[in-house]
Structure formats: C-alpha cells, structure tokens
Write a protein that holds these residues in place. Structure first.
Motif, PDB file in Angstrom:
ATOM      1  N   CYS A  24       0.848  -1.187   0.000  1.00 56.82           N
ATOM      2  CA  CYS A  24       0.000   0.000   0.000  1.00 56.82           C
ATOM      3  C   CYS A  24       0.888   1.244   0.000  1.00 56.82           C
ATOM      4  O   CYS A  24       1.822   1.354   0.803  1.00 56.82           O
ATOM      5  CB  CYS A  24      -0.912  -0.004   1.227  1.00 56.82           C
ATOM      6  N   GLY A  26       0.157   4.045   1.005  1.00 58.82           N
ATOM      7  CA  GLY A  26      -0.080   4.860   2.189  1.00 58.82           C
ATOM      8  C   GLY A  26       0.580   4.320   3.436  1.00 58.82           C
ATOM      9  O   GLY A  26       1.393   4.995   4.069  1.00 58.82           O
ATOM     10  N   CYS A  27       0.271   3.067   3.785  1.00 58.09           N
ATOM     11  CA  CYS A  27       0.765   2.490   5.048  1.00 58.09           C
ATOM     12  C   CYS A  27       1.887   1.485   4.858  1.00 58.09           C
ATOM     13  O   CYS A  27       2.449   0.990   5.847  1.00 58.09           O
ATOM     14  CB  CYS A  27      -0.397   1.839   5.800  1.00 58.09           C
ATOM     15  N   CYS A  38      -6.465   3.438   3.642  1.00 57.26           N
ATOM     16  CA  CYS A  38      -5.712   4.522   3.012  1.00 57.26           C
ATOM     17  C   CYS A  38      -6.445   5.099   1.803  1.00 57.26           C
ATOM     18  O   CYS A  38      -6.231   6.262   1.436  1.00 57.26           O
ATOM     19  CB  CYS A  38      -4.334   4.028   2.607  1.00 57.26           C
ATOM     20  N   VAL A  70      -1.517  10.428   1.420  1.00 60.93           N
ATOM     21  CA  VAL A  70      -1.843   9.307   0.534  1.00 60.93           C
ATOM     22  C   VAL A  70      -2.071   9.780  -0.888  1.00 60.93           C
ATOM     23  O   VAL A  70      -1.640   9.128  -1.845  1.00 60.93           O
ATOM     24  CB  VAL A  70      -3.084   8.551   1.056  1.00 60.93           C
TER      25      VAL A  70
END
Length: 238
Positions: A24, A26-27, A38, A70
């Motif tokens: 991901c 984002g994370c 996200c 994000v």
C-alpha cells in the motif's frame, strides 16, 4: 475508448499489480497498492481550488483532495512507478471533481486532458493522465453522465520541467505552449467542456490550456483535478 475497453484496462491494471506483488502506498502494508483505509485519503467533498495569486484566465477549478499524504503518494506511484491499479481510485477522485464542477446537471460532458510530452510518456512507459481520465469517464457514466474524452490539446513546442519553477517561471515556461488539433466534428453535442489534470499548483498549465481552447473557439465550463497543492492553494467552498 468505450466502456468495455475502459473496464478491460481497469482489470488488466489490477491483476498485473496483484500478480507482481505490491505494498500500500499509504501504510506500506503488503497486499494491494492501496488498502481500504488509506483509500479514504483519495475521497472527500471537492472544493474550488484558488491559486494565490489568482492567475487571469483560470477557469473555475475543482479539486477533490489536497496534494499531500496518501493522495500525493498515489499520484507519484502511478505516474512515476507505473502502479496501474492506482488508476481506478485516482480516476474516481478525478470524477468527483468533475461531478462537483457540474453541480446537479446530468448533461453531456467532454473531458480534455492536459497533454504530456512524448519524451516523458516514453520515459515512463505510459500516459498517466490518459489512463486516469479513462477511469474517471467510467465512474461518471455510472453516475448518469454522457462522457466523451477528447485529447485535442497538444504541445506546440518543447517545455522545461515545471518542478522547481515559481509561478512566474511556470507561466513563462508554458506561454503559448499548447495548441488545439483541427476539429472535424461539431461542438454541438459536446456539452460542458472540462479540462482535467492530476494536480494544480499555480494554475499556469490550466490557464494555457484554457487559452488554447478559447483560441480554437471552444468554450470551457471548468477545470477538474485530483488534488491541489496546499502551499499556494487556498480551497474555498463554492
């Protein structure tokens, strides 16, 4: 591209990234390129993006999210790293901005994407905005809009990389840089023309595209982007 072709492209992007494996953006958790939590970073209530100072000839511009977190990671990963599965959520975010520019109208809409230089497309191996725009069109059609994509704005000359340029430098770099290809179709059924891009910073790119379209006799209803930078952009509800 028709709906079937756009959906086919969506599935190819998704399965390619799943097959190759990803994290991901984002994370950084392994699995999908954008996890469900996200993905919320690409949603929001679109608002007017107002560059400061406001450049003349900028059409009313709508952005779904700020260019940070994000949203920034997803746009960069899709554009520079070719993470194709991100095109669908990015397209949905662009579609939200287009929808906001239309208000309650369910008329025909024509999306005109900002062009990329051919050398840039070759370097990246894909045209990021073209792919995002196709996904945005799919989302808009599901909402009841009649949507066309017309990539009629082209680069008329070589331009420098905009990164690192201030507002005046960006404007000078893009002054007269766009042209509109000769039209062989009537404008009667185009509906509202929306210029689309991924990010708005100073607004200079949208201004020049708007000017090129006006010179060609094509009125522009609005502009729509996924994200607006927060350093120079003040978002104001409208």
């Amino acid at each position: 591209m028709n709906l079937r072709g756009a959906l086919g492209g969506l599935l190819r992007d998704e399965f390619a990234d799943l097959f190759l494996g990803s994290r991901c953006v984002g994370c950084q958790v392994g699995g999908r390129p954008l996890c469900g939590e996200c993905a919320l970073g690409l949603t929001g209530a679109p608002r007017r993006a107002v560059p400061r100072p406001l450049p003349p000839s900028l059409p009313a511009t709508w952005a779904t999210v700020p260019y940070e977190g994000v949203a920034r990671a997803a746009i960069v990963a899709h554009k520079e790293d070719g993470v194709g599965a991100l095109a669908a959520p990015l397209g949905a975010a662009l579609a939200a901005a287009v929808g906001a520019s239309m208000g309650e109208e369910r008329t025909a809409v024509t999306l005109v994407p900002i062009p990329s230089a051919r050398r840039t497309i070759r370097r990246r191996g894909h045209d990021p905005l073209a792919r995002i725009t196709r996904h945005a069109a799919v989302t808009l059609r599901r909402s009841g809009h009649q949507v066309r994509i017309r990539p009629i704005v082209r680069l008329a000359r070589r331009v420098a990389d905009q990164a690192g340029l201030d507002a005046a430098g960006r404007q000078a770099n893009l002054d007269g840089a766009f042209r509109v290809v000769p039209l062989r179709i009537s404008l009667q059924d185009w509906g509202n023309v929306i210029v689309v891009d991924d990010v708005v910073t100073t607004g200079s790119t949208l201004v020049e595209a708007h000017r090129a379209l006006l010179r060609a006799g094509i009125p522009v209803h609005a502009a729509a982007v996924i994200a607006a930078t927060t350093r120079r952009i003040a978002t104001a509800g409208s």
